[in-house]
Scaffold this motif. Structure first.
Motif, PDB file in Angstrom:
ATOM      1  N   HIS A   1       0.870  -1.335   0.010  1.00  0.00           N
ATOM      2  CA  HIS A   1       0.092  -0.019   0.045  1.00  0.00           C
ATOM      3  C   HIS A   1       0.719   1.321  -0.012  1.00  0.00           C
ATOM      4  O   HIS A   1       0.893   2.148  -0.925  1.00  0.00           O
ATOM      5  CB  HIS A   1      -0.824   0.106   1.093  1.00  0.00           C
ATOM      6  CG  HIS A   1      -1.716   1.436   1.457  1.00  0.00           C
ATOM      7  ND1 HIS A   1      -2.679   1.641   0.471  1.00  0.00           N
ATOM      8  CD2 HIS A   1      -1.683   2.303   2.351  1.00  0.00           C
ATOM      9  CE1 HIS A   1      -3.160   2.858   0.937  1.00  0.00           C
ATOM     10  NE2 HIS A   1      -2.583   3.067   1.968  1.00  0.00           N
TER      11      HIS A   1
ATOM     12  N   GLN B   1     -17.515   3.593  -0.303  1.00  0.00           N
ATOM     13  CA  GLN B   1     -17.820   3.157  -1.635  1.00  0.00           C
ATOM     14  C   GLN B   1     -18.724   1.922  -1.684  1.00  0.00           C
ATOM     15  O   GLN B   1     -19.268   1.552  -2.553  1.00  0.00           O
ATOM     16  CB  GLN B   1     -16.655   2.987  -2.431  1.00  0.00           C
ATOM     17  CG  GLN B   1     -15.682   4.382  -2.609  1.00  0.00           C
ATOM     18  CD  GLN B   1     -14.581   4.307  -3.414  1.00  0.00           C
ATOM     19  OE1 GLN B   1     -13.884   3.222  -3.075  1.00  0.00           O
ATOM     20  NE2 GLN B   1     -14.173   5.144  -4.051  1.00  0.00           N
TER      21      GLN B   1
ATOM     22  N   GLN C   1     -17.388  -1.590   3.514  1.00  0.00           N
ATOM     23  CA  GLN C   1     -16.210  -0.712   4.059  1.00  0.00           C
ATOM     24  C   GLN C   1     -17.346   0.299   5.384  1.00  0.00           C
ATOM     25  O   GLN C   1     -16.621   1.062   5.964  1.00  0.00           O
ATOM     26  CB  GLN C   1     -15.906   0.506   2.985  1.00  0.00           C
ATOM     27  CG  GLN C   1     -15.062  -0.019   2.033  1.00  0.00           C
ATOM     28  CD  GLN C   1     -14.752   0.923   1.085  1.00  0.00           C
ATOM     29  OE1 GLN C   1     -15.491   1.811   0.727  1.00  0.00           O
ATOM     30  NE2 GLN C   1     -13.510   0.773   0.494  1.00  0.00           N
TER      31      GLN C   1
ATOM     32  N   THR D   1      -7.800   8.579  -5.512  1.00  0.00           N
ATOM     33  CA  THR D   1      -8.334   7.562  -4.724  1.00  0.00           C
ATOM     34  C   THR D   1      -7.836   6.117  -4.829  1.00  0.00           C
ATOM     35  O   THR D   1      -7.938   5.802  -5.863  1.00  0.00           O
ATOM     36  CB  THR D   1      -9.843   7.612  -4.486  1.00  0.00           C
ATOM     37  OG1 THR D   1     -10.362   8.700  -4.163  1.00  0.00           O
ATOM     38  CG2 THR D   1     -10.417   6.236  -3.570  1.00  0.00           C
TER      39      THR D   1
ATOM     40  N   ASP E   1      -7.655   2.193  -3.994  1.00  0.00           N
ATOM     41  CA  ASP E   1      -8.047   1.002  -3.218  1.00  0.00           C
ATOM     42  C   ASP E   1      -7.294   0.509  -2.230  1.00  0.00           C
ATOM     43  O   ASP E   1      -5.950  -0.014  -2.338  1.00  0.00           O
ATOM     44  CB  ASP E   1      -8.429  -0.036  -4.367  1.00  0.00           C
ATOM     45  CG  ASP E   1      -9.072  -1.282  -3.585  1.00  0.00           C
ATOM     46  OD1 ASP E   1      -9.714  -1.249  -2.566  1.00  0.00           O
ATOM     47  OD2 ASP E   1      -8.779  -2.363  -4.232  1.00  0.00           O
ATOM     48  N   SER E   2      -7.594   0.535  -0.977  1.00  0.00           N
ATOM     49  CA  SER E   2      -6.932  -0.089   0.216  1.00  0.00           C
ATOM     50  C   SER E   2      -7.900  -1.108   1.114  1.00  0.00           C
ATOM     51  O   SER E   2      -7.657  -1.108   2.220  1.00  0.00           O
ATOM     52  CB  SER E   2      -6.172   0.895   1.137  1.00  0.00           C
ATOM     53  OG  SER E   2      -7.226   2.154   1.384  1.00  0.00           O
ATOM     54  N   SER E   3      -8.932  -1.681   0.438  1.00  0.00           N
ATOM     55  CA  SER E   3      -9.784  -2.236   0.790  1.00  0.00           C
ATOM     56  C   SER E   3      -9.183  -3.675   1.359  1.00  0.00           C
ATOM     57  O   SER E   3      -9.983  -4.226   2.579  1.00  0.00           O
ATOM     58  CB  SER E   3     -10.961  -2.698  -0.024  1.00  0.00           C
ATOM     59  OG  SER E   3     -10.399  -3.417  -1.140  1.00  0.00           O
TER      60      SER E   3
ATOM     61  N   LYS F   1     -14.087  -4.735   5.110  1.00  0.00           N
ATOM     62  CA  LYS F   1     -13.095  -4.364   4.066  1.00  0.00           C
ATOM     63  C   LYS F   1     -12.571  -2.653   4.699  1.00  0.00           C
ATOM     64  O   LYS F   1     -13.485  -2.151   5.255  1.00  0.00           O
ATOM     65  CB  LYS F   1     -13.295  -4.062   2.625  1.00  0.00           C
ATOM     66  CG  LYS F   1     -13.679  -5.580   2.097  1.00  0.00           C
ATOM     67  CD  LYS F   1     -14.023  -5.430   0.486  1.00  0.00           C
ATOM     68  CE  LYS F   1     -13.954  -6.841  -0.150  1.00  0.00           C
ATOM     69  NZ  LYS F   1     -14.318  -6.570  -1.631  1.00  0.00           N
TER      70      LYS F   1
ATOM     71  N   SER G   1     -11.166   3.206   1.275  1.00  0.00           N
ATOM     72  CA  SER G   1      -9.926   3.525   0.394  1.00  0.00           C
ATOM     73  C   SER G   1      -9.088   4.734   1.072  1.00  0.00           C
ATOM     74  O   SER G   1      -9.613   5.074   2.170  1.00  0.00           O
ATOM     75  CB  SER G   1     -10.752   4.078  -0.826  1.00  0.00           C
ATOM     76  OG  SER G   1     -11.363   3.021  -1.546  1.00  0.00           O
TER      77      SER G   1
END
Length: 281
Positions: free
Chosen positions: A29, A163, A167, A216, A218-220, A271, A274
């Motif tokens: 990440h 999103q 989350q 943005t 994605d860090s889910s 999750k 983001s």
């Protein structure tokens, strides 16, 4: 994303005795962030809120032997778990990239003694650290003070613009923490002030910076949602009891939100949110 590059950076970080894969996920990440910021080899980087060095390690790897990363953190070296920030940075500094790193703990960026000559750094990095600040004013004052020290601001924080339904538990856990933090005089919590991307954009602009690129990411897949949910459910009673003069209706609201969080954590695919990141000049 190069798995070899990730593995080389992970070797410089202290191993996680519970799950060795955690550091690989976290490092991947941070590598995405640093690659978006396009930090060049040989750069001088000031990192504010370096913590345990997850981003520090990636920065040091990317800048090469001719570069320097100067980390600053207000925390004491014994802060953090399961590895303290001091032990983590010591491990990092003893690694193959350690000679490129300098870290000052217990250092307040806003203290009168804290200063650098103008344009001392090519980049100033604030990565997942703004929620540790005690107020929007503190973030504004830091951004305003550091502007003369460097050319480019590289910023990243969780993106509260949820999103997916998966989350929502992560967002709810940090929202609960941020609400009772409003009543504290002092805190060592993970979430002390919750900033939305719009909050950050407004503060950055008022401090004299101009955002030139944003994204943005994605860090889910990061483990942080699970950690924050567990932390909130484990500590909220103690937090409420230790904070004086909380209105009864507010305490009831927090309890209702806790019930929602307990139900939400049982979803199959919780999750992480983001990450909102940008470059400013």
């Amino acid at each position: 994303m190069s798995t070899r590059k990730i593995a080389e950076i992970v070797k410089c970080m202290p191993p996680n005795e519970y799950d060795p894969s955690i550091q690989s996920v976290q490092t991947e990440h941070r590598l995405k962030l640093v690659e978006f910021w396009d930090i060049k080899s040989g750069s001088k980087v000031l990192e504010i809120g370096c913590g345990q060095g997850d981003t520090t390690a990636v920065l040091a790897y990317i800048i090469g032997d001719e570069g320097v990363v100067h980390g600053i953190d207000i925390a004491s070296p014994d802060y953090g778990s399961p590895v303290t920030v001091g032990d983590s940075i010591d491990f990092l500094k003893n690694s193959s990239i350690g000679s490129r790193i300098k870290v000052d703990f217990e250092t307040d960026v806003l203290s009168a003694e804290m200063d650098f000559p103008d344009k001392s750094f090519d980049y100033i990095v604030m990565s997942h650290c703004s929620w540790y600040l005690k107020s929007p004013k503190e973030l504004h004052d830091i951004l305003k003070k550091i502007k003369k020290w460097g050319n480019i601001l590289c910023f990243a924080e969780w993106d509260t613009r949820v999103q997916t339904n998966e989350q929502l538990p992560h967002f709810l856990s940090v929202l609960i923490q941020a609400q009772y933090e409003c009543f504290k005089e002092n805190s060592l919590s993970n979430v002390r002030t919750l900033f939305t991307p719009k909050d950050i954009q407004n503060i950055v602009g008022s401090a004299g910076w101009q955002i030139v690129a944003e994204k943005t990411i994605d860090s889910s897949h990061l483990q942080d949602a699970k950690w924050e949910i567990q932390n909130t459910l484990a500590s909220y009673k103690e937090e409420l009891q230790s904070t004086n003069h909380l209105p009864h209706k507010f305490q009831a609201l927090i309890q209702s939100e806790i019930y929602l969080l307990e139900a939400a954590r049982n979803q199959d695919n919780v999750k992480s949110m983001s990450t909102y990141t940008f470059l400013a000049k």
